[in-house]
Motif scaffolding. Structure first.
Motif, PDB file in Angstrom:
ATOM      1  N   TYR A   5       0.810  -1.222   0.000  1.00  0.00           N
ATOM      2  CA  TYR A   5       0.000   0.000   0.000  1.00  0.00           C
ATOM      3  C   TYR A   5       0.838   1.263   0.000  1.00  0.00           C
ATOM      4  CZ  TYR A   5      -4.496  -2.238   0.717  1.00  0.00           C
ATOM      5  OH  TYR A   5      -5.634  -2.950   0.551  1.00  0.00           O
TER       6      TYR A   5
ATOM      7  N   TYR B  23      -2.730  11.729  11.187  1.00  0.00           N
ATOM      8  CA  TYR B  23      -3.707  12.318  10.264  1.00  0.00           C
ATOM      9  C   TYR B  23      -3.093  12.447   8.869  1.00  0.00           C
ATOM     10  CZ  TYR B  23      -6.934  15.710   8.256  1.00  0.00           C
ATOM     11  OH  TYR B  23      -7.825  16.352   7.435  1.00  0.00           O
TER      12      TYR B  23
ATOM     13  N   LEU C 241      -7.988  -3.263   9.687  1.00  0.00           N
ATOM     14  CA  LEU C 241      -8.070  -2.094  10.557  1.00  0.00           C
ATOM     15  C   LEU C 241      -8.340  -2.489  12.009  1.00  0.00           C
ATOM     16  CD1 LEU C 241      -8.140   1.038  10.161  1.00  0.00           C
ATOM     17  CD2 LEU C 241     -10.603   0.850  10.070  1.00  0.00           C
TER      18      LEU C 241
ATOM     19  N   GLU D 201     -11.633  11.082   8.444  1.00  0.00           N
ATOM     20  CA  GLU D 201     -10.458  11.952   8.635  1.00  0.00           C
ATOM     21  C   GLU D 201     -10.066  12.613   7.322  1.00  0.00           C
ATOM     22  OE1 GLU D 201      -7.297   9.445  10.029  1.00  0.00           O
ATOM     23  OE2 GLU D 201      -7.338   8.234   8.218  1.00  0.00           O
TER      24      GLU D 201
ATOM     25  N   ALA E 133       0.666   3.878  -2.933  1.00  0.00           N
ATOM     26  CA  ALA E 133       0.194   5.242  -2.671  1.00  0.00           C
ATOM     27  C   ALA E 133       1.261   6.255  -3.070  1.00  0.00           C
ATOM     28  CB  ALA E 133      -0.163   5.395  -1.196  1.00  0.00           C
TER      29      ALA E 133
ATOM     30  N   GLY F 210       1.212  -0.203  16.895  1.00  0.00           N
ATOM     31  CA  GLY F 210       1.205  -1.149  15.779  1.00  0.00           C
ATOM     32  C   GLY F 210       0.089  -0.915  14.780  1.00  0.00           C
ATOM     33  N   THR F 211      -0.351   0.291  14.631  1.00  0.00           N
ATOM     34  CA  THR F 211      -1.451   0.568  13.710  1.00  0.00           C
ATOM     35  C   THR F 211      -1.426   2.032  13.277  1.00  0.00           C
ATOM     36  OG1 THR F 211      -3.861   0.717  13.533  1.00  0.00           O
ATOM     37  CG2 THR F 211      -2.941   0.912  15.744  1.00  0.00           C
ATOM     38  N   ASN F 212      -2.097   2.281  12.169  1.00  0.00           N
ATOM     39  CA  ASN F 212      -2.242   3.674  11.726  1.00  0.00           C
ATOM     40  C   ASN F 212      -3.312   4.402  12.520  1.00  0.00           C
ATOM     41  OD1 ASN F 212      -0.377   3.593   9.674  1.00  0.00           O
ATOM     42  ND2 ASN F 212      -1.844   2.725   8.219  1.00  0.00           N
ATOM     43  N   TYR F 213      -4.058   3.649  13.291  1.00  0.00           N
ATOM     44  CA  TYR F 213      -5.151   4.251  14.059  1.00  0.00           C
ATOM     45  C   TYR F 213      -4.975   3.921  15.532  1.00  0.00           C
ATOM     46  CZ  TYR F 213      -7.186   5.219   9.575  1.00  0.00           C
ATOM     47  OH  TYR F 213      -7.394   5.706   8.309  1.00  0.00           O
ATOM     48  N   PRO F 214      -4.125   4.697  16.219  1.00  0.00           N
ATOM     49  CA  PRO F 214      -3.912   4.457  17.651  1.00  0.00           C
ATOM     50  C   PRO F 214      -5.154   4.911  18.424  1.00  0.00           C
ATOM     51  CG  PRO F 214      -2.851   6.476  17.017  1.00  0.00           C
ATOM     52  CD  PRO F 214      -3.432   5.907  15.765  1.00  0.00           C
ATOM     53  N   PRO F 215      -5.208   4.695  19.727  1.00  0.00           N
ATOM     54  CA  PRO F 215      -6.334   5.227  20.503  1.00  0.00           C
ATOM     55  C   PRO F 215      -6.458   6.735  20.296  1.00  0.00           C
ATOM     56  CG  PRO F 215      -5.015   3.760  21.842  1.00  0.00           C
ATOM     57  CD  PRO F 215      -4.292   3.924  20.558  1.00  0.00           C
ATOM     58  N   SER F 216      -7.651   7.233  20.497  1.00  0.00           N
ATOM     59  CA  SER F 216      -7.925   8.639  20.155  1.00  0.00           C
ATOM     60  C   SER F 216      -6.965   9.605  20.850  1.00  0.00           C
ATOM     61  CB  SER F 216      -9.371   8.986  20.504  1.00  0.00           C
ATOM     62  OG  SER F 216      -9.606   8.732  21.864  1.00  0.00           O
TER      63      SER F 216
ATOM     64  N   PHE G 115     -13.683   4.207  17.139  1.00  0.00           N
ATOM     65  CA  PHE G 115     -12.762   5.298  16.798  1.00  0.00           C
ATOM     66  C   PHE G 115     -12.085   5.038  15.454  1.00  0.00           C
ATOM     67  CE2 PHE G 115      -8.434   6.955  16.694  1.00  0.00           C
ATOM     68  CZ  PHE G 115      -8.724   8.312  16.703  1.00  0.00           C
ATOM     69  N   LYS G 116     -11.630   3.816  15.276  1.00  0.00           N
ATOM     70  CA  LYS G 116     -10.876   3.513  14.059  1.00  0.00           C
ATOM     71  C   LYS G 116     -11.750   3.652  12.810  1.00  0.00           C
ATOM     72  CE  LYS G 116      -7.270   0.593  15.936  1.00  0.00           C
ATOM     73  NZ  LYS G 116      -6.569  -0.683  15.882  1.00  0.00           N
TER      74      LYS G 116
ATOM     75  N   LEU H  46      -2.088   7.672   2.593  1.00  0.00           N
ATOM     76  CA  LEU H  46      -2.487   6.337   2.119  1.00  0.00           C
ATOM     77  C   LEU H  46      -3.809   6.375   1.369  1.00  0.00           C
ATOM     78  CD1 LEU H  46      -1.499   4.027   5.090  1.00  0.00           C
ATOM     79  CD2 LEU H  46      -0.491   4.105   2.826  1.00  0.00           C
TER      80      LEU H  46
ATOM     81  N   TYR I 152      -3.727   9.994  18.836  1.00  0.00           N
ATOM     82  CA  TYR I 152      -3.880  10.285  17.398  1.00  0.00           C
ATOM     83  C   TYR I 152      -3.390  11.720  17.148  1.00  0.00           C
ATOM     84  CZ  TYR I 152      -6.361  10.788  12.934  1.00  0.00           C
ATOM     85  OH  TYR I 152      -6.693  11.000  11.620  1.00  0.00           O
TER      86      TYR I 152
ATOM     87  N   ASN J 181      -0.352  10.895   7.655  1.00  0.00           N
ATOM     88  CA  ASN J 181       0.016   9.584   7.108  1.00  0.00           C
ATOM     89  C   ASN J 181      -1.201   8.863   6.532  1.00  0.00           C
ATOM     90  OD1 ASN J 181       2.026   7.343   6.880  1.00  0.00           O
ATOM     91  ND2 ASN J 181       0.529   6.331   8.175  1.00  0.00           N
ATOM     92  N   ASN J 182      -2.294   8.898   7.254  1.00  0.00           N
ATOM     93  CA  ASN J 182      -3.494   8.194   6.791  1.00  0.00           C
ATOM     94  C   ASN J 182      -4.063   8.825   5.531  1.00  0.00           C
ATOM     95  OD1 ASN J 182      -3.185   6.515   8.926  1.00  0.00           O
ATOM     96  ND2 ASN J 182      -4.724   7.492  10.202  1.00  0.00           N
TER      97      ASN J 182
ATOM     98  N   TYR K 254       3.553   4.861  16.435  1.00  0.00           N
ATOM     99  CA  TYR K 254       3.125   3.858  15.458  1.00  0.00           C
ATOM    100  C   TYR K 254       3.627   2.467  15.865  1.00  0.00           C
ATOM    101  CZ  TYR K 254       2.659   1.357  11.060  1.00  0.00           C
ATOM    102  OH  TYR K 254       2.335   0.419  10.108  1.00  0.00           O
TER     103      TYR K 254
END
Lengths: 755, 266
Positions: A388, B226, A723, A755, A392, B212-218, A747-748, B232, B221, B228-229, B208
């Motif tokens: 990805y 914002y 996700l 977003e 991208a 381990g994710t692009n969406y950490p806890p709020s 949230f995710k 993508l 974030y 980076n996502n 990150y």
């Protein structure tokens, strides 16, 4: 002093970097130029673009063998009935115009006298009558080198020997080179060095009969064109032979223990290929006993005799085409159809007009990565598997290396390409609107963006089907129509177990998680706490996460994605046979796999239990050829896969091609897509075209067609289940509570969508 | 003309030597910066229609941009004072405190040497649960080394005579450092704050790897997530406008820092 040394080091470093970069660029450019230059020099043309299929317009019927000269002229062995049957070789030029006809029959008299060892004069003076047989010279295999056509005769019934001829084009002279005793059915003849190599069958005549008996199967014999010596050069199950550029012989053969391998004659080094392991057992069998291998340049072209058309799933440098002779020359692959000769450009397109194809490689357990299944339509596609981030980056940076994107609607980047307009509009591709009118309406909708422009070319659909055995489910008293949701299914499975009917529960929960996630998110409407709570509780109740298995009663863990078998094996004479594949009650099956199995079933036409049993028995006896036999389709039916909510429509995904607007090869891309559309439009049992008449009339095909043709179906471009997958596992593993899980997911998903 | 005259008066060798550096800056910083500005005013880079300030308005109104901005600012407001205060205390202890502790000075460089991936993995063993603490702690732990080095260097550069004079005037203990040491190293402190602010915008990698994710806890974030996502998602415009906003934010923070420095220098 140190200053000077530092300067020198920096200078050499710069020079090194410059040369490194420069040489890479030059190499590639030169290679592309070389390809075109050589082709054009060879054919004396100025071709920069190659036709993909070449249909002869003035072909006569009955082609037996053919070959192609280095300058591209086609030589066909043929016969015509003009009161007297004449065996001929027709010669066609590059444009399909006949330029010469060689009548082999005219030499029959001379050859007969040659074989008798007498001249015309001696014949005149004979005192006793003799029998002169004017045999057929119809070539069964042929090759051309310089001005000589080398060929073998087509064996008559009962014959145990094969004559090898040459025809001198310049002198118009036909001569017998030699006669190979106990050797028939020559499949391929190769000129290499000063030798002719022949791939055929060792036979002997059965005593007291006129029937030839196969001795050892196939072998490869060589004929020394200078000395006339004949030698068996290879007899260990050859599959095919090919001449190499360095005047060597390449043999492709089969080893019972290790599988298929290439062997350069005269060496002991066997290069095993992993076709047997990497592709499928089915393909392993397709080689059969009549495959042919050709080489040109660095390529080895392997062909096989099979009823199906081009096998689309195979690797790009191996070609499995229809059951006709092939010849590969100078980058073209020629093959014989019933109606003529087709020419496929193979090699030329690999660089100059290569379409670098990208398919995303998301990884992760919940994903399935599609394997490109594009047919070879004269423009070879070089596949680049990229992730990805890289994709991208390439898209945003205006990268022009990739020409087309081969994607799946399940990849979240697919929807981003559509929404962000990162595609070349396909509105003007010839035939594309007709194609979109020909596919199911929801596929057409998916191919259009918000402005009504065509942003992608749909290639194939996929969905999860529920395959069941109608007879067996009826015998076990299962009301198949009552299975609408997954809970209904688990109820049926537990019921079977209570009745001591062996049921396999090996379906992987990741796969189901994926399905249900997409079902919940199919509209991308955002997070619905109730839906996700239901799903989470459902999985929590039914999955033993620690053991990695379903928590059905008496659960067993197997790796297959099957639910229930009625038996794991077939017993013959008290021995289990094929213990990994019996008949089953029901199973989830992807449309892509179903399409494969259905086509296989159609090609084998196995429709009753007895035939199925006989096939297995012949394997057991060792008399049958191993064949991938599809499930006995006579009782097989398909229905929509049970959903979490009992929704009526299926969640359907699409594999498609989008075009990079920055591609440097847009002309070739358009040409390729035009051909692809034509190819798609002529598919049978495509499971994407809506015209019912293009499907074979079988009950299981009707089932699938009915599912795909459902009025409320639609293609979804959803977000990735990756996700939330880690959170899901954390919840199943009791690392987080249900509320924590739901909060994270909320949230995710909201962040992803907004977003 | 004045500029040209001044340029002519320079030694040409200087100009030649500057050219590679200027070229690099121009190619790798100025051009991309101009492109980012350009991208922030078009609808997308494939169609390239001018949309004025629409992207800025949309980005500013986006609830997740606001959340990211808020989290990034919180990181600055909470972590940087703690970081600087800790760094000053440690530097003072190392410079003027217990002599044996000075030998441990090298240990503060270690967080900078350990690969972030390893650190994140270790930190995962230490912290569990839904809290912002791991990212904050990780940021402070990772950055304190460079701050201590800079501040200690500044403290050791102060002339001993100044302390002697202050002591003769009756200053001692904390008062001595409050009145003498800290004001004297104020430029370094401001520089350290600026450096830490810049580093706070680079906390993405640690966060990150930890989540381990692009969406950490709020709560974790930040703006980097914002951006980076959106990268993508091929949304260059959201990426460009949020970059411009970040740049403006950094400029404001720098100006505030300079203002503080000027005020306290007086």
């Amino acid at each position: 002093m140190n200053k000077y040394i530092s300067c020198l080091i920096v200078f050499f470093l710069i020079i090194f970097l410059f040369v490194s970069c420069k040489s890479t660029i030059i190499d590639e450019d030169e290679f592309i130029e070389d390809i075109f230059e050589n082709i054009n020099m060879m054919f004396e043309t100025d071709i920069q673009d190659y036709d993909f299929i070449y249909q002869m317009k003035n072909m006569v019927s009955g082609v037996y063998a053919f070959t192609v000269s280095d300058n591209g002229e086609l030589y066909f062995s043929n016969w015509i009935d003009e009161g007297v049957v004449n065996e001929i070789i027709d010669v066609f030029d590059l444009n399909g115009n006949i330029i010469d006809t060689i009548n082999l029959s005219q030499f029959a008299w001379d050859i007969a006298l040659d074989e008798l060892g007498i001249s015309e004069d001696e014949l005149e003076n004979l005192t006793e009558p003799i029998t002169i047989s004017l045999d057929s010279f119809l070539p069964s295999s042929m090759t051309i080198h310089d001005n000589f056509i080398y060929f073998t005769e087509r064996n008559q019934f009962g014959s145990t020997s094969t004559r090898v001829f040459y025809y001198n084009i310049e002198n118009e002279e036909l001569k017998i080179i030699t006669t190979l005793e106990s050797f028939t059915n020559v499949r391929n003849i190769v000129f290499s060095g000063n030798f002719l190599y022949l791939h055929g069958r060792d036979v002997e005549l059965l005593q007291n009969t006129n029937r030839p008996h196969i001795l050892f199967g196939d072998s490869v014999k060589s004929v020394n064109l200078i000395t006339g010596d004949i030698e068996t050069v290879f007899d260990e199950s050859p599959i095919g032979i090919a001449g190499m550029d360095d005047d060597e012989l390449m043999v492709y053969a089969y080893d019972e223990n290790e599988g298929f391998y290439f062997l350069k004659h005269g060496t002991d080094v066997r290069i095993y290929n992993n076709l047997r392991n990497s592709i499928n057992n089915f393909y392993f069998n397709m080689f059969g006993d009549s495959s042919i291998i050709y080489s040109f340049g660095d390529f080895l072209i392997l062909t096989t005799l099979d009823e199906s058309d081009i096998e689309r799933e195979l690797a790009r440098d191996l070609y499995f085409l229809s059951s006709k002779p092939f010849v590969a020359r100078s980058g073209f692959l020629f093959y014989n159809t019933h109606s003529g000769i087709r020419r496929i450009c193979v090699r030329e397109m690999t660089l100059g007009t290569v379409l670098n194809m990208a398919h995303t490689d998301p990884g992760g357990t919940a994903y399935y990565t599609p394997v490109p299944v594009l047919p070879a339509l004269g423009i070879q596609t070089r596949n680049m598997s990229i992730g990805y981030y890289d994709l991208a980056f390439r898209i945003l940076s205006g990268d022009n290396e990739i020409d087309i994107y081969y994607l799946h609607s399940q990849h979240d980047i697919s929807d981003n390409i559509r929404r962000r307009g990162a595609f070349y509009t396909l509105n003007d591709i010839p035939g594309i609107w007709e194609y979109l009118d020909a596919v199911f309406p929801y596929v057409r909708d998916a191919a259009l963006d918000e402005n009504g422009d065509i942003w992608m070319l749909p290639i194939a659909l996929d969905t999860t089907l529920f395959l069941y055995n109608e007879r067996l489910t009826a015998e076990f008293g299962i009301d198949i129509d009552s299975i609408n949701t997954f809970k209904d299914l688990t109820f049926v499975i537990n019921d079977l177990r209570e009745r001591n009917i062996p049921v396999d529960s090996g379906a992987q929960y990741e796969w189901f998680f994926d399905r249900y996630f997409y079902q919940i998110m199919r509209n991308n409407n955002g997070f619905n706490r109730n839906d996700f709570r239901t799903m989470a509780e459902f999985f929590y109740d039914y999955i033993n996460f620690v053991k990695g298995e379903w928590s059905f009663q008496n659960s067993q863990f197997l790796n297959a994605n099957d639910f229930a078998y009625d038996e794991y094996f077939v017993e013959i004479d008290g021995r289990r046979l094929w213990d990994w594949r019996g008949r089953y009650l029901f199973t989830p099956q992807s449309l892509s796999l179903s399409r494969f199995n259905i086509n296989l079933a159609l090609s084998h036409e196995i429709y009753d239990d007895e035939m199925f049993f006989e096939q297995l028995k012949s394997m057991y006896d060792g008399t049958g050829v191993y064949n991938h036999i599809p499930l006995n389709y006579i009782h097989n039916r398909y229905m929509k896969f049970p959903s979490i909510s009992g929704m009526a429509e299926s969640d359907i995904t699409v594999e498609f091609i989008a075009v990079n607007p920055n591609s440097n090869n847009l002309d070739e891309v358009i040409e390729f897509l035009t051909r692809l559309i034509e190819y798609q439009m002529n598919l049978e049992n495509s499971f994407i075209l809506k015209d019912r008449s293009t499907y074979t009339d079988r009950h299981y095909i009707n089932d699938v067609y009915g599912i795909l043709n459902y009025k409320d179906n639609f293609i979804r471009f959803s977000i990735s289940s990756d996700l939330i997958y880690d959170d899901f596992r954390a919840f199943l593993g009791d690392e987080i509570t249900l509320d924590e899980y739901l909060n994270r997911v909320e949230f995710k998903i909201n962040a992803y969508l907004n977003e | 003309m004045r500029f040209l005259r001044k340029l002519k008066s320079w030694n040409m060798k200087c100009i030649y030597l500057l050219i590679p550096s200027l070229a690099g800056t121009f190619i790798f910083f100025v051009i991309p910066f101009v492109r980012v500005i350009y991208y922030s005013f078009i609808d997308n880079q494939f169609r390239r229609n001018f949309v004025g300030l629409d992207n800025y308005v949309q980005t500013f109104q986006n609830e997740f941009f606001q959340l990211a901005l808020q989290n990034s600012l919180l990181l600055i407001v909470i972590c940087i004072p703690v970081l600087i205060l800790l760094a000053i205390i440690i530097s003072l202890v190392l410079s003027y405190g217990i002599k044996t502790l000075r030998k441990t000075r090298a240990a503060f460089i270690l967080p900078m040497l350990i690969p972030t991936a390893s650190v994140a993995e270790i930190w995962r063993l230490v912290f569990t649960g839904e809290t912002v603490l791991p990212v904050y702690t990780l940021f402070i732990w990772k950055n304190i080394g460079i701050c201590v080095i800079l501040l200690t260097a500044a403290l050791t550069a102060i002339e001993p005579e100044i302390f002697e004079a202050a002591k003769m005037d009756g200053a001692k203990g904390i008062k001595l450092h409050k009145r003498i040491s800290v004001p004297l190293i104020l430029p370094t402190i401001i520089f350290t704050i600026l450096l830490s602010i810049v580093n706070s915008f680079r906390v993405f990698k640690e966060s990150y790897l930890f989540y381990g994710t692009n969406y950490p806890p709020s709560h974790s974030y930040t703006l980097q997530f914002y951006m980076n996502n959106n990268f993508l998602k091929l949304d260059y415009q959201a990426l460009a406008t949020s970059s411009v906003y970040t740049m403006i934010l950094v400029i404001i923070l720098v100006l505030v820092c300079f203002g503080l420095q000027r005020r306290y220098s007086r």
